[in-house]
Structure formats: structure tokens, C-alpha cells
Scaffold this motif. Structure first.
Motif, PDB file in Angstrom:
ATOM      1  N   GLU A   1      60.030  38.935  31.932  1.00  0.00           N
ATOM      2  CA  GLU A   1      59.033  40.006  32.031  1.00  0.00           C
ATOM      3  C   GLU A   1      57.634  39.467  31.752  1.00  0.00           C
ATOM      4  N   LEU A   2      57.513  38.620  30.746  1.00  0.00           N
ATOM      5  CA  LEU A   2      56.203  38.046  30.420  1.00  0.00           C
ATOM      6  C   LEU A   2      55.688  37.189  31.565  1.00  0.00           C
ATOM      7  N   ARG A   3      56.563  36.395  32.155  1.00  0.00           N
ATOM      8  CA  ARG A   3      56.154  35.575  33.313  1.00  0.00           C
ATOM      9  C   ARG A   3      55.656  36.458  34.444  1.00  0.00           C
ATOM     10  N   SER A   4      56.379  37.534  34.695  1.00  0.00           N
ATOM     11  CA  SER A   4      55.991  38.457  35.753  1.00  0.00           C
ATOM     12  C   SER A   4      54.629  39.080  35.452  1.00  0.00           C
ATOM     13  N   ALA A   5      54.422  39.497  34.206  1.00  0.00           N
ATOM     14  CA  ALA A   5      53.148  40.104  33.816  1.00  0.00           C
ATOM     15  C   ALA A   5      52.010  39.093  33.941  1.00  0.00           C
ATOM     16  N   VAL A   6      52.256  37.845  33.524  1.00  0.00           N
ATOM     17  CA  VAL A   6      51.231  36.806  33.631  1.00  0.00           C
ATOM     18  C   VAL A   6      50.906  36.531  35.092  1.00  0.00           C
ATOM     19  N   GLN A   7      51.930  36.497  35.941  1.00  0.00           N
ATOM     20  CA  GLN A   7      51.717  36.272  37.375  1.00  0.00           C
ATOM     21  C   GLN A   7      50.854  37.384  37.966  1.00  0.00           C
ATOM     22  N   GLU A   8      51.186  38.640  37.630  1.00  0.00           N
ATOM     23  CA  GLU A   8      50.417  39.770  38.146  1.00  0.00           C
ATOM     24  C   GLU A   8      48.969  39.708  37.649  1.00  0.00           C
ATOM     25  N   LEU A   9      48.795  39.383  36.380  1.00  0.00           N
ATOM     26  CA  LEU A   9      47.440  39.287  35.828  1.00  0.00           C
ATOM     27  C   LEU A   9      46.662  38.138  36.460  1.00  0.00           C
ATOM     28  N   SER A  10      47.353  37.038  36.776  1.00  0.00           N
ATOM     29  CA  SER A  10      46.694  35.905  37.437  1.00  0.00           C
ATOM     30  C   SER A  10      46.170  36.305  38.810  1.00  0.00           C
ATOM     31  N   VAL A  11      46.980  37.059  39.547  1.00  0.00           N
ATOM     32  CA  VAL A  11      46.563  37.525  40.871  1.00  0.00           C
ATOM     33  C   VAL A  11      45.351  38.444  40.729  1.00  0.00           C
ATOM     34  N   ARG A  12      45.416  39.363  39.772  1.00  0.00           N
ATOM     35  CA  ARG A  12      44.306  40.294  39.570  1.00  0.00           C
ATOM     36  C   ARG A  12      43.040  39.549  39.149  1.00  0.00           C
TER      37      ARG A  12
ATOM     38  N   GLU B   1      37.564  37.289  40.182  1.00  0.00           N
ATOM     39  CA  GLU B   1      36.710  36.098  40.297  1.00  0.00           C
ATOM     40  C   GLU B   1      36.146  35.975  41.705  1.00  0.00           C
ATOM     41  N   GLU B   2      36.968  36.268  42.708  1.00  0.00           N
ATOM     42  CA  GLU B   2      36.521  36.201  44.100  1.00  0.00           C
ATOM     43  C   GLU B   2      35.414  37.231  44.357  1.00  0.00           C
ATOM     44  N   GLN B   3      35.595  38.434  43.841  1.00  0.00           N
ATOM     45  CA  GLN B   3      34.579  39.473  44.009  1.00  0.00           C
ATOM     46  C   GLN B   3      33.283  39.081  43.308  1.00  0.00           C
ATOM     47  N   LEU B   4      33.408  38.517  42.117  1.00  0.00           N
ATOM     48  CA  LEU B   4      32.203  38.076  41.389  1.00  0.00           C
ATOM     49  C   LEU B   4      31.486  36.960  42.140  1.00  0.00           C
ATOM     50  N   ALA B   5      32.255  36.037  42.673  1.00  0.00           N
ATOM     51  CA  ALA B   5      31.654  34.910  43.390  1.00  0.00           C
ATOM     52  C   ALA B   5      30.885  35.391  44.613  1.00  0.00           C
TER      53      ALA B   5
END
Length: 125
Positions: free
Chosen positions: A93-104, A109-113
Motif C-alpha cells: 500500500e505504501l509503495r502504491s501511495a508513493v507511486q501515485e504521489l510521484s506521478v502527481r 513540477e511540469e505545470q510549474l516549469a
């Protein structure tokens, strides 16, 4: 029963954990009862999957619920509360949450750039 996470300053995952904990302790979610799926809880609380997973993770750490691989998450019998029972499920579950947060985070970061690129015609000392 739609229960929205309120904008109280208290993080949504804690509000969800509080509500589920109250249901467990109040008996409306009895030992052995399955929790609704993560998607169902996300819809019920109008929250993201990662927020719901964090809330369920808190309840796991408290020994109130226990995961069974491929079957779901169930209300634990208070006499059998052992936070170490489902470490593998919690890590997944933690891996999944970290993956989702990484995508977000990548999207942010892309929007800021793209929003902070210097505009033509300005001097860039």
C-alpha cells in the motif's frame, strides 16, 4: 452515506481514520466485517485513493483492521490486534501511495516549469 472530508485544517486522511475508527468502536463495523474497497471509500469520502490508503494504514498500525492478500481489509478482532500481521500488505500500500504521489508531483513540477518560463521580450539579467 456520503461523508465528505471537511476543510477543518485537519488532514483528510486523519478525518477518514477517525470516522472509520468510530464506526469500528461503535460496533457498526463489527470484527470480521470487510471494509469497503479503497475506491468505494474514496467515493464515499470524496477523497483521493492515496488519502484513503493512508487512513486505512493508520488503522492497520493501530491493529483495528487487518489485510488479507487478495481478499480485502477486515475489522480485526480486538483480542487479535497485531500490527505486524500484515507488513507485506502495508508495504504494498505504501509503495502504491508513493507511486501515485510521484506521478502527481511530476505533474505539478511540469505545470510549474511551463508557467515560470521567461516570456520573450523581457531582459533576464
Amino acid at each position: 452515506m456520503d461523508v465528505m472530508v471537511k476543510n477543518t485544517g485537519r488532514p483528510g486522511y486523519l478525518q477518514i481514520a477517525d470516522d472509520l475508527r468510530a464506526q469500528i468502536r461503535g460496533g457498526s463495523l463489527a470484527p470480521g466485517t470487510p471494509l469497503p474497497s479503497t475506491a468505494q471509500l474514496a467515493e464515499q469520502y470524496d477523497a483521493s485513493l492515496s488519502v484513503v490508503k493512508m487512513a486505512v494504514g493508520i488503522l492497520r498500525n493501530e491493529g483495528l483492521v487487518i489485510g488479507q492478500q487478495g481478499k480485502g481489509v477486515f475489522v480485526n478482532d480486538p483480542g487479535e490486534a497485531s500490527p505486524a500481521d500484515d507488513v507485506a500488505g502495508e508495504v504494498a500500500e505504501l509503495r502504491s501511495a508513493v507511486q501515485e504521489l510521484s506521478v502527481r508531483l511530476s505533474r505539478v513540477e511540469e505545470q510549474l516549469a511551463t508557467s515560470t518560463k521567461p516570456r520573450s521580450g523581457r531582459s533576464s539579467r
